[in-house]
Write an enzyme that holds these catalytic residues in place. Structure first.
Site, PDB file in Angstrom:
ATOM      1  N   ASN A  30      -7.465 -70.366  10.866  1.00  0.00           N
ATOM      2  CA  ASN A  30      -6.946 -71.719  10.592  1.00  0.00           C
ATOM      3  C   ASN A  30      -7.969 -72.580   9.859  1.00  0.00           C
ATOM      4  O   ASN A  30      -9.119 -72.695  10.312  1.00  0.00           O
ATOM      5  CB  ASN A  30      -6.613 -72.413  11.910  1.00  0.00           C
ATOM      6  CG  ASN A  30      -5.319 -71.930  12.518  1.00  0.00           C
ATOM      7  OD1 ASN A  30      -4.751 -70.948  12.084  1.00  0.00           O
ATOM      8  ND2 ASN A  30      -4.851 -72.636  13.526  1.00  0.00           N
ATOM      9  N   ILE A  31      -7.535 -73.190   8.772  1.00  0.00           N
ATOM     10  CA  ILE A  31      -8.450 -73.998   7.967  1.00  0.00           C
ATOM     11  C   ILE A  31      -7.777 -75.315   7.590  1.00  0.00           C
ATOM     12  O   ILE A  31      -6.744 -75.325   6.917  1.00  0.00           O
ATOM     13  CB  ILE A  31      -8.869 -73.234   6.693  1.00  0.00           C
ATOM     14  CG1 ILE A  31      -9.610 -71.941   7.066  1.00  0.00           C
ATOM     15  CG2 ILE A  31      -9.733 -74.124   5.789  1.00  0.00           C
ATOM     16  CD1 ILE A  31      -9.755 -70.947   5.938  1.00  0.00           C
ATOM     17  N   ASP A  32      -8.360 -76.394   8.026  1.00  0.00           N
ATOM     18  CA  ASP A  32      -7.887 -77.728   7.664  1.00  0.00           C
ATOM     19  C   ASP A  32      -9.055 -78.584   7.185  1.00  0.00           C
ATOM     20  O   ASP A  32      -9.052 -79.119   6.068  1.00  0.00           O
ATOM     21  CB  ASP A  32      -7.196 -78.383   8.878  1.00  0.00           C
ATOM     22  CG  ASP A  32      -6.542 -79.709   8.520  1.00  0.00           C
ATOM     23  OD1 ASP A  32      -6.601 -80.113   7.342  1.00  0.00           O
ATOM     24  OD2 ASP A  32      -5.972 -80.358   9.410  1.00  0.00           O
TER      25      ASP A  32
ATOM     26  N   ASP B 157       1.919 -76.017  13.894  1.00  0.00           N
ATOM     27  CA  ASP B 157       0.563 -75.945  14.440  1.00  0.00           C
ATOM     28  C   ASP B 157       0.499 -76.799  15.717  1.00  0.00           C
ATOM     29  O   ASP B 157       0.867 -77.979  15.693  1.00  0.00           O
ATOM     30  CB  ASP B 157      -0.408 -76.489  13.371  1.00  0.00           C
ATOM     31  CG  ASP B 157      -1.868 -76.191  13.690  1.00  0.00           C
ATOM     32  OD1 ASP B 157      -2.131 -75.214  14.414  1.00  0.00           O
ATOM     33  OD2 ASP B 157      -2.734 -76.929  13.185  1.00  0.00           O
TER      34      ASP B 157
ATOM     35  N   GLU C 288      -1.673 -70.033  23.003  1.00  0.00           N
ATOM     36  CA  GLU C 288      -3.127 -70.269  23.101  1.00  0.00           C
ATOM     37  C   GLU C 288      -3.593 -70.151  24.538  1.00  0.00           C
ATOM     38  O   GLU C 288      -2.955 -70.669  25.454  1.00  0.00           O
ATOM     39  CB  GLU C 288      -3.493 -71.652  22.543  1.00  0.00           C
ATOM     40  CG  GLU C 288      -4.990 -71.957  22.679  1.00  0.00           C
ATOM     41  CD  GLU C 288      -5.433 -73.187  21.900  1.00  0.00           C
ATOM     42  OE1 GLU C 288      -4.916 -73.421  20.797  1.00  0.00           O
ATOM     43  OE2 GLU C 288      -6.306 -73.904  22.409  1.00  0.00           O
TER      44      GLU C 288
ATOM     45  N   SER D   3       1.097 -79.820  11.516  1.00  0.00           N
ATOM     46  CA  SER D   3       0.722 -80.349  12.834  1.00  0.00           C
ATOM     47  C   SER D   3       1.640 -81.500  13.209  1.00  0.00           C
ATOM     48  O   SER D   3       2.419 -81.996  12.374  1.00  0.00           O
ATOM     49  CB  SER D   3      -0.722 -80.866  12.789  1.00  0.00           C
ATOM     50  OG  SER D   3      -0.779 -82.022  11.960  1.00  0.00           O
TER      51      SER D   3
ATOM     52  N   GLY E 124     -12.448 -79.718  13.551  1.00  0.00           N
ATOM     53  CA  GLY E 124     -13.193 -80.821  12.966  1.00  0.00           C
ATOM     54  C   GLY E 124     -14.470 -80.399  12.251  1.00  0.00           C
ATOM     55  O   GLY E 124     -14.717 -79.202  12.036  1.00  0.00           O
TER      56      GLY E 124
ATOM     57  N   ALA F  27     -11.677 -72.969  12.391  1.00  0.00           N
ATOM     58  CA  ALA F  27     -12.451 -71.957  11.667  1.00  0.00           C
ATOM     59  C   ALA F  27     -12.928 -72.421  10.291  1.00  0.00           C
ATOM     60  O   ALA F  27     -13.231 -71.610   9.428  1.00  0.00           O
ATOM     61  CB  ALA F  27     -11.625 -70.673  11.545  1.00  0.00           C
TER      62      ALA F  27
ATOM     63  N   ASP G 130       1.266 -74.628  22.261  1.00  0.00           N
ATOM     64  CA  ASP G 130      -0.100 -74.770  22.756  1.00  0.00           C
ATOM     65  C   ASP G 130      -0.068 -75.295  24.187  1.00  0.00           C
ATOM     66  O   ASP G 130      -0.083 -76.501  24.421  1.00  0.00           O
ATOM     67  CB  ASP G 130      -0.896 -75.702  21.843  1.00  0.00           C
ATOM     68  CG  ASP G 130      -2.345 -75.811  22.287  1.00  0.00           C
ATOM     69  OD1 ASP G 130      -2.688 -75.223  23.336  1.00  0.00           O
ATOM     70  OD2 ASP G 130      -3.132 -76.474  21.589  1.00  0.00           O
TER      71      ASP G 130
END
Ligand SMILES: O=C(CO)COP(=O)(O)O
Ligand SMILES: O=C[C@H](O)COP(=O)(O)O
Ligand SMILES: [Zn+2]
Ligand SMILES: [Zn+2]
Length: 309
Positions: free
Chosen positions: A254-256, A82, A134, A50, A181, A213, A104
């Protein structure tokens, strides 16, 4: 082995009804934890950077660490930007060796989003790089989102078709109720699956992307809180909903947040249980192991992409 685009990964994922995990990376331990899990599971892998990650770690460090991860594990990895805000950041990443960029433009009006995305697509494709775009606004995080009228911000299926046709983007992030978040839902979690089905029916074979997600597993929130954290009311996307989405054209998940929770919970625990420790390896090591366990869980139980590389 090497840096690859997501083209083949998405083709196989679409056909196989599973999804590829796209995990955000910010430092060495996070990268190591993720790639160790992906190597053990022989899973396809997207590592994403990011703007915040670039600012925190410097993009050169992150790219070199990903190159090191490839050398050590022998994996193919897609290195992805990202949420690229504008053409310049996307161009910089294309020029510096990223194999995938996200432009984006979701905060812009439809026509401007199309124009920006098309410009990035033309440049990226000329350089062998793929583009995620997006359409729609993720509740709670994107500019100008009115969370009380979510439908106004969800991706319109007909617009999605026009957008993909006009821009030539390689994948599309859509909005069906997820958000970034740890606080995704006030009440019961709900995703607009009818909307997803409509979009995937209108765009057969085309890879869709779910941002925001993370599942925010209760056990990790509880662990954080048990060891001095204060994150009450955190809630994510239930895992069964993600598995269902992966069967309907969602190829990238997407996983953060879940990585952040896992790492922080384990470090908090080490600090509380070992007040005399001050060697960073004594807490970053467990933090890295927690990331690895979380990613292995996602690969096996949520994405269903074990042994799919
Ligand atoms: O979408 C994301 C990164 O682009 C991350 O989403 P989470 O905050 O749900 O992990
Ligand atoms: O898009 C959101 C990701 O979780 C990245 O977060 P960040 O901008 O704080 O690095
Ligand atoms: Zn966005
Ligand atoms: Zn995102």
């Amino acid at each position: 082995m090497g840096l690859v685009t997501s083209t083949e990964m998405f083709k196989k994922a679409y056909e196989g009804g599973y999804a590829v995990g796209a995990f955000n990376v910010n430092n060495m331990e996070i990268i190591q934890g993720i790639v160790e899990a992906a190597a053990e599971e022989q899973a396809p892998l997207i590592l994403q950077v990011s703007a915040g990650a670039r600012k925190y770690a410097h993009p050169v460090y992150l790219r070199k660490l990903v190159e090191a991860a490839i050398e050590v594990t022998g994996l193919d990895i897609c290195l992805h930007l990202d949420h690229g805000d504008d053409f310049e950041i996307c161009k910089t990443c294309v020029d510096s060796g990223f194999t995938s960029v996200m432009v984006d433009g979701s905060k812009h009006p439809f026509a401007e989003n199309i124009a920006l995305t098309k410009k990035v697509v033309e440049y990226a494709h000329d350089h062998g790089v793929v583009v995620e775009a997006e359409l729609g606004k993720l509740a709670g995080i994107e500019d100008d989102v009115n969370v009380d009228t979510p439908n106004a911000t969800y991706t319109d299926p007909d617009e999605a078709v026009e957008f993909v046709e006009k821009t030539g983007c390689d994948s599309l992030a859509i909005t069906i109720g997820t958000s970034h978040g740890a606080f995704k839902f006030k009440g019961e979690p709900r995703l607009d699956f009818e909307r997803l089905y409509k979009i995937s029916d209108l765009l057969p074979g085309f890879p869709l992307v779910l941002h925001g997600a993370s599942s925010v597993p209760k056990e990790f929130v509880d662990l954080c809180n048990q060891y001095g954290g204060q994150i009450p009311g955190a809630k994510g996307v239930p895992e069964d909903m993600l598995r269902k989405a992966a069967k309907s054209g969602v190829c990238k998940i997407n996983i953060d947040t879940d990585l952040r929770l896992a790492m922080t919970a384990s470090i908090r625990q080490v600090f509380v249980e070992n007040p005399g420790w001050f060697d960073p390896r004594q807490y970053l090591g467990p933090g890295r192991s927690a990331i690895k366990a979380m990613v292995a869980h996602k690969i096996k139980n949520v994405l269903d992409c074990s042994h799919k590389r």
